[in-house]
Design a protein around this motif. Structure first.
Motif: not given
Length: 476
Positions: A164-176
């Motif tokens: 959850e921590d990794l997904v919450k950090e990266y999912f559709m926040t920094k890239c798309v």
């Protein structure tokens, strides 16, 4: 090989892709896109509250944003009506995507992927494989030796729960982010399934990882999300395959891909797709590359009624590099609008784009690309090469490169060629004993060789076979 044997081979290959199964689902959302639909999907997946909130924010952005219509020559999207799309179908698999033994799958799903060759590919060439059917991943397996090294390969719904921590950090926040475009917002609202890949520092996965996405039902949408995180010094090759049978109603594929390439890391993302010719393929793919990292996009677009796909790379760190090799094939009634985007945001960055397109029977291909070199990205270099091959006077092929160069100390090159298969070339090959069809196939095979030589042999053979079937008008 006799003509009868050739015909049987062609029929068998065509049958791998152009077959249908009776729909057998345990849950299906209503048509259309509403807040209630989003809540139902999120509840069915037992998602954390933060993911539901992100879905609802994306829905609001989607509702505010206009349909893209102002790009010159873009495909006609007037038929795309999300109110006529079934956004979520959960297949009848009791374990909700955690099956890691092929024999545990329901017979109709197992038979579908057997016909597509997924189990055989896993045995021969892959370190891990995942298979998505409709809206959910139904099978996932990773070789134990990679698990022991800390490599994670699982479906995205499972990753939301277990990482959850990794997904919450990266999912559709920094890239798309959902604000990127209307279909990214649509994806953010109703995404389902897809792959999560995590490669630890200094780990090289020396066999490809594959995911295969299959739409089986008429009038549905598939919205898988792929998130790849390659830590410093790591390396991985991810292969994506896509297919759908042909129906009278349109289908919509609007996936999302986010790739994070760490310092000195290397990621190759390869796609071999054969969507049916009633499918609108509207994806958003993007990578962010750190210092001395390397990103490669290899893609073959064979199917769909219309495709708008422009994989993008942000070269964030000094010395980062990016390579795009794409092939697009458009036959009768197809508009394949593809390209690449590269943003040079640091010094000493490098990019190459090689685009091959083939059109026949009135089909249209278009290369639409952007290269942006920021002020301060000194000593950066880019080379863009677009080659188009046409079979007849009814077909069209265009190139629309766009370059924004805001730094003077750079090296920029662009080359484009458009041509028809020449009668003299056909005549020469016929004089060597080939018939007309075989001569054209040989010319096309040579034309697309830069793509096929970048793929494992199993996928190179499949890509060549798909192109051959497209030339014969046998698919979709």
């Amino acid at each position: 090989m006799s003509s009868d044997q050739n015909h049987l081979k062609e029929t068998d290959t065509e049958a791998r892709f152009e077959f249908k199964k009776e729909q057998n689902s345990s849950f299906q959302a209503e048509k259309g896109l509403t807040e209630e639909t989003i809540r139902v999907i999120s509840e069915d997946k037992d998602e954390p509250e933060w993911m539901l909130k992100r879905r609802l924010r994306a829905l609001k952005q989607f509702q505010k944003m206009p349909m893209p219509t102002d790009w010159p020559g873009q495909p006609d999207l007037s038929e795309v009506d999300v109110n006529e799309i079934v956004p979520y179908i959960r297949p009848d698999v009791e374990t909700r995507g955690s099956v890691d033994d092929w024999t545990d799958l329901p017979d109709e799903i197992k038979d579908t992927f057997d016909k597509l060759g997924i189990p055989e590919a896993e045995k021969n060439a892959l370190s891990g494989v995942g298979a998505q059917y409709e809206s959910e991943v139904v099978y996932q397996n990773m070789q134990e030796r990679w698990q022991d090294k800390g490599v994670v390969f699982m479906n995205m719904d499972q990753a939301v729960q277990e990482h959850e921590d990794l997904v919450k950090e990266y999912f559709m926040t920094k890239c798309v982010p959902p604000s990127d475009n209307k279909f990214a917002a649509l994806h953010g609202a109703i995404w389902s399934g897809g792959s999560f890949v995590y490669v630890p520092e200094d780990t090289t996965v020396d066999m490809p990882v594959q995911a295969y996405f299959r739409m089986n039902s008429e009038g549905m949408g598939q919205f898988e999300h792929t998130l790849i995180i390659a830590e410093e010094g790591s390396e991985v090759h991810y292969i994506e395959g896509c297919s759908a049978p042909k129906y009278s109603a349109f289908n919509l594929h609007s996936g999302g891909v986010e790739v994070f390439v760490g310092e000195d890391a290397h990621v190759q993302y390869s796609t071999v797709q054969n969507w049916s010719k009633n499918t609108y393929n509207l994806n958003t793919k993007r990578a962010i590359v750190e210092k001395n990292g390397r990103m490669e996009w290899i893609s073959g677009s064979m199917g769909s009624k219309a495709t708008m796909l422009y994989p993008a790379t942000i070269l964030k760190g000094r010395g980062a590099s990016d390579n795009h090799i794409t092939i697009a094939f458009a036959g009768e009634g197809q508009n394949i609008d593809t390209g690449a985007k590269v943003y040079h945001n640091a010094p000493d960055t490098k990019s190459t784009i090689e685009s091959k397109s083939i059109s026949k029977d009135g089909g249209r291909t278009n290369y639409r690309g952007l290269v942006h070199i920021s002020d301060g990205a000194r000593n950066s270099s880019t080379a863009v090469e677009c080659d188009a091959l046409m079979f007849d006077n009814e077909s069209t092929s265009d190139t629309m490169p766009y370059m924004e160069i805001n730094e003077s100390t750079v090296d920029v090159a662009h080359e484009a060629t458009v041509g028809k298969i020449g009668d003299e070339d056909i005549f020469y090959l016929q004089s060597r004993g080939l018939d007309d069809d075989d001569a054209k196939q040989m010319i096309v095979s040579g034309f697309i060789e830069p793509i096929t030589e970048e793929l494992p042999i199993e996928y190179a053979v499949e890509l060549n076979r798909l192109v051959e079937l497209e030339m014969e008008g046998s698919l979709g």
